[in-house]
Design a protein around this motif. Structure first.
Motif, PDB file in Angstrom:
ATOM      1  N   GLY A 117      64.998  98.698 130.070  1.00  0.00           N
ATOM      2  CA  GLY A 117      66.403  98.313 130.048  1.00  0.00           C
ATOM      3  C   GLY A 117      67.223  98.998 128.972  1.00  0.00           C
ATOM      4  O   GLY A 117      68.459  98.849 128.957  1.00  0.00           O
ATOM      5  N   SER A 118      66.612  99.740 128.050  1.00  0.00           N
ATOM      6  CA  SER A 118      67.355 100.422 126.996  1.00  0.00           C
ATOM      7  C   SER A 118      68.050 101.666 127.550  1.00  0.00           C
ATOM      8  O   SER A 118      67.662 102.210 128.592  1.00  0.00           O
ATOM      9  CB  SER A 118      66.425 100.807 125.851  1.00  0.00           C
ATOM     10  N   LEU A 119      69.067 102.129 126.837  1.00  0.00           N
ATOM     11  CA  LEU A 119      69.865 103.285 127.246  1.00  0.00           C
ATOM     12  C   LEU A 119      69.788 104.363 126.167  1.00  0.00           C
ATOM     13  O   LEU A 119      69.685 104.067 124.973  1.00  0.00           O
ATOM     14  CB  LEU A 119      71.335 102.896 127.468  1.00  0.00           C
ATOM     15  N   SER A 120      69.852 105.614 126.615  1.00  0.00           N
ATOM     16  CA  SER A 120      69.974 106.752 125.709  1.00  0.00           C
ATOM     17  C   SER A 120      70.868 107.785 126.361  1.00  0.00           C
ATOM     18  O   SER A 120      70.865 107.939 127.586  1.00  0.00           O
ATOM     19  CB  SER A 120      68.602 107.357 125.378  1.00  0.00           C
ATOM     20  N   VAL A 121      71.669 108.481 125.539  1.00  0.00           N
ATOM     21  CA  VAL A 121      72.638 109.469 126.019  1.00  0.00           C
ATOM     22  C   VAL A 121      72.169 110.839 125.567  1.00  0.00           C
ATOM     23  O   VAL A 121      71.817 111.034 124.377  1.00  0.00           O
ATOM     24  CB  VAL A 121      74.047 109.164 125.485  1.00  0.00           C
ATOM     25  N   TRP A 122      72.188 111.810 126.493  1.00  0.00           N
ATOM     26  CA  TRP A 122      71.695 113.151 126.223  1.00  0.00           C
ATOM     27  C   TRP A 122      72.730 114.186 126.642  1.00  0.00           C
ATOM     28  O   TRP A 122      73.436 114.013 127.638  1.00  0.00           O
ATOM     29  CB  TRP A 122      70.381 113.413 126.964  1.00  0.00           C
ATOM     30  N   TYR A 123      72.812 115.248 125.852  1.00  0.00           N
ATOM     31  CA  TYR A 123      73.700 116.371 126.170  1.00  0.00           C
ATOM     32  C   TYR A 123      72.977 117.657 125.814  1.00  0.00           C
ATOM     33  O   TYR A 123      72.614 117.891 124.652  1.00  0.00           O
ATOM     34  CB  TYR A 123      75.009 116.264 125.383  1.00  0.00           C
ATOM     35  N   GLN A 124      72.736 118.481 126.840  1.00  0.00           N
ATOM     36  CA  GLN A 124      72.022 119.743 126.668  1.00  0.00           C
ATOM     37  C   GLN A 124      70.678 119.518 125.965  1.00  0.00           C
ATOM     38  O   GLN A 124      70.330 120.186 124.986  1.00  0.00           O
ATOM     39  CB  GLN A 124      72.879 120.748 125.890  1.00  0.00           C
ATOM     40  N   GLU A 125      69.911 118.529 126.505  1.00  0.00           N
ATOM     41  CA  GLU A 125      68.580 118.185 126.017  1.00  0.00           C
ATOM     42  C   GLU A 125      68.570 117.735 124.559  1.00  0.00           C
ATOM     43  O   GLU A 125      67.518 117.751 123.909  1.00  0.00           O
ATOM     44  CB  GLU A 125      67.610 119.360 126.200  1.00  0.00           C
ATOM     45  N   GLN A 126      69.704 117.298 124.052  1.00  0.00           N
ATOM     46  CA  GLN A 126      69.794 116.738 122.713  1.00  0.00           C
ATOM     47  C   GLN A 126      70.266 115.298 122.827  1.00  0.00           C
ATOM     48  O   GLN A 126      71.254 115.016 123.507  1.00  0.00           O
ATOM     49  CB  GLN A 126      70.769 117.549 121.835  1.00  0.00           C
ATOM     50  N   ARG A 127      69.573 114.409 122.150  1.00  0.00           N
ATOM     51  CA  ARG A 127      69.941 113.006 122.214  1.00  0.00           C
ATOM     52  C   ARG A 127      71.137 112.740 121.308  1.00  0.00           C
ATOM     53  O   ARG A 127      71.172 113.197 120.158  1.00  0.00           O
ATOM     54  CB  ARG A 127      68.773 112.124 121.805  1.00  0.00           C
ATOM     55  N   LEU A 128      72.106 112.014 121.820  1.00  0.00           N
ATOM     56  CA  LEU A 128      73.312 111.693 121.088  1.00  0.00           C
ATOM     57  C   LEU A 128      73.227 110.266 120.557  1.00  0.00           C
ATOM     58  O   LEU A 128      72.729 109.367 121.224  1.00  0.00           O
ATOM     59  CB  LEU A 128      74.546 111.826 121.990  1.00  0.00           C
ATOM     60  N   MET A 129      73.749 110.089 119.360  1.00  0.00           N
ATOM     61  CA  MET A 129      73.828 108.756 118.786  1.00  0.00           C
ATOM     62  C   MET A 129      74.993 108.005 119.426  1.00  0.00           C
ATOM     63  O   MET A 129      76.086 108.544 119.571  1.00  0.00           O
ATOM     64  CB  MET A 129      74.021 108.840 117.276  1.00  0.00           C
ATOM     65  N   SER A 130      74.727 106.776 119.808  1.00  0.00           N
ATOM     66  CA  SER A 130      75.764 105.990 120.474  1.00  0.00           C
ATOM     67  C   SER A 130      75.631 104.534 120.059  1.00  0.00           C
ATOM     68  O   SER A 130      74.534 104.059 119.747  1.00  0.00           O
ATOM     69  CB  SER A 130      75.654 106.111 121.995  1.00  0.00           C
TER      70      SER A 130
END
Length: 452
Positions: A364-377
């Protein structure tokens, strides 16, 4: 005495009287000369009773006592009702301490008039497909919707994966419905437990592949290729080939597995007193630990075809649900009815209008990625419309007035109503006469003007 024993009595009498020789007598009775000497010795000592078999009238040592036979019949008709013969013999040995063979159980059940729990289909001609030579070359995966928790319980789905070469159940999970998250959970346990198989064999469900009648999106039309499903994307990233079966008989290995589980697992859950989905999930691993050695077979080749994870691959990041989102001008994205605030990046001040990937993991957790780099949110502050909705109905915009002013307003409205009632009623309109010029048509009027 039966016929054979009567013949032996007559021949022994002839041998002892000298009418028939021993070799000839052995041929007549179909015995060896050594065995004939034993029969003659018993005949001399006991007479005709000596040729009768010694076990005549004696009960076999393996004969069940009448009380034990009655107990097995009661268990088959009561606690273990609906269990097949093989499974019943195993349950009797494990739960009741009664060791009997399958044939004995079948004979006792038939003598008691108990019907077979399952009827066999009429035989059909089919050609059997050879198993794969090595474990890991092909894994069949499917789901079965059934009343696993009892006849009165709602339907639940059992997702299972079975190795084609060995018949070993390499993954199984109970779910409320057949969904992509369930298959991804089974796939995650498979790759973490034994490795990545070379191919996965499945049906034509929309979870694995896009349906042919589904319309392509604009992005797919521009790219010239269809986007894979969530499970299809995970299989591609793991390097597992996806193979679609064109009929249920083609994936008969997993179909027969569900037939066996519907016969055995339902009974085991009932005997354990399990009637909830959570308890069934906890019970399943222990059951499979007993089930797999009972039905698994050795592969033709000992070498395993399971492969390790691809270099740099994280199964937790692959076996998840991925979605595309466009970043708003305030560096927020919306997902699942909430908004996430993206933090500033070291080399890029803002990600406004950029397309990022939101990964919803199996916990149920979420993670945000941009160009294979994880973004802090972090959760973004709620906007004004949502705050207004949370605060309840909006207050009225009409300003409050004093009681004296309100009385004057009401009196003024009463005076207006009385004045309206005092005004004379308007006169009724009279329709024009038949000879009125308005009733004449333009053509008739033009003709009359020309004549004049």
């Amino acid at each position: 005495m039966n016929r054979t024993e009567q013949e032996r009595t007559m021949v022994c009498t002839a041998v002892l009287s000298g009418e028939v020789g021993r070799q000839e007598a052995a041929v007549m009775l179909g015995l060896s000369e050594r065995q004939l000497r034993r029969v003659l010795a018993a005949y001399r000592t006991e007479g005709p009773a000596g040729v009768v078999h010694g076990n005549r009238g004696r009960s076999p040592a393996q004969t069940l006592a009448p009380e034990m036979r009655a107990r097995i019949v009661r268990l088959a008709a009561g606690r273990y009702a609906g269990v097949n013969d093989t499974h019943l013999s195993e349950l009797l040995a494990r739960e009741e301490g009664i060791t009997v063979s399958r044939s004995t159980v079948r004979r006792l059940r038939m003598s008691a008039g108990l019907a077979r729990p399952r009827t066999r289909r009429a035989p059909q001609h089919r050609s059997r497909r050879e198993r794969k030579a090595r474990a890991g070359m092909l894994v069949q995966i499917d789901g079965s919707q059934h009343r696993w928790l009892g006849d009165d319980a709602p339907f639940v789905v059992l997702l299972a994966a079975i190795d084609d070469a060995t018949g070993e159940v390499v993954g199984a999970l109970f779910r409320e419905q057949e969904d992509a998250a369930g298959y991804l959970t089974v796939l995650l346990g498979l790759v973490q437990g034994v490795g990545c198989p070379q191919a996965v064999y499945h049906d034509g469900h929309g979870i694995f592949r896009r349906q042919p009648q589904a319309r392509d999106s604009l992005a797919e039309q521009l790219a010239g290729a269809r986007a894979p499903t969530q499970v299809g994307r995970a299989l591609q990233q793991l390097g597992i080939r996806s193979v679609r079966a064109h009929s249920p008989q083609a994936k008969g290995r997993v179909e027969r597995l569900f037939g066996t589980l519907q016969d055995r697992l339902v009974v085991e859950l009932r005997l354990a007193g399990i009637d909830t989905l959570g308890a069934a999930k906890a019970f399943l691993p222990g059951f499979l630990a007993r089930f797999t050695p009972r039905f698994a077979v050795p592969a033709t080749e000992n070498d395993s075809a399971y492969q390790p994870l691809p270099a740099g691959g994280d199964p937790w990041q692959i076996c998840c649900l991925c979605y595309q989102r466009t970043v708003a001008n305030d560096d927020t994205i919306g997902f699942g009815g909430q908004r996430l605030q993206l933090h500033a990046q070291p080399r890029r001040a803002s990600l406004a209008r950029a397309v990022v990937e939101v990964r919803e993991h199996l916990d149920g957790s979420l993670s945000v990625w941009y160009q294979e780099q994880r973004l802090m949110s972090t959760p973004a502050p709620e906007d004004t419309p949502r705050l207004r909705t949370r605060g309840g109905p909006r207050a009225s915009a009409v300003p409050s007035v004093s009681s004296a002013l309100l009385t004057d307003i009401l009196l003024e409205e009463d005076v207006r109503e009385q004045a309206a009632q005092a005004e004379p009623a308007p006169r009724a309109r009279r329709p024009p006469a038949p000879t009125h010029p308005w009733r004449a048509s333009f053509k008739a009027e033009r003709t009359s003007s020309q004549n004049s």
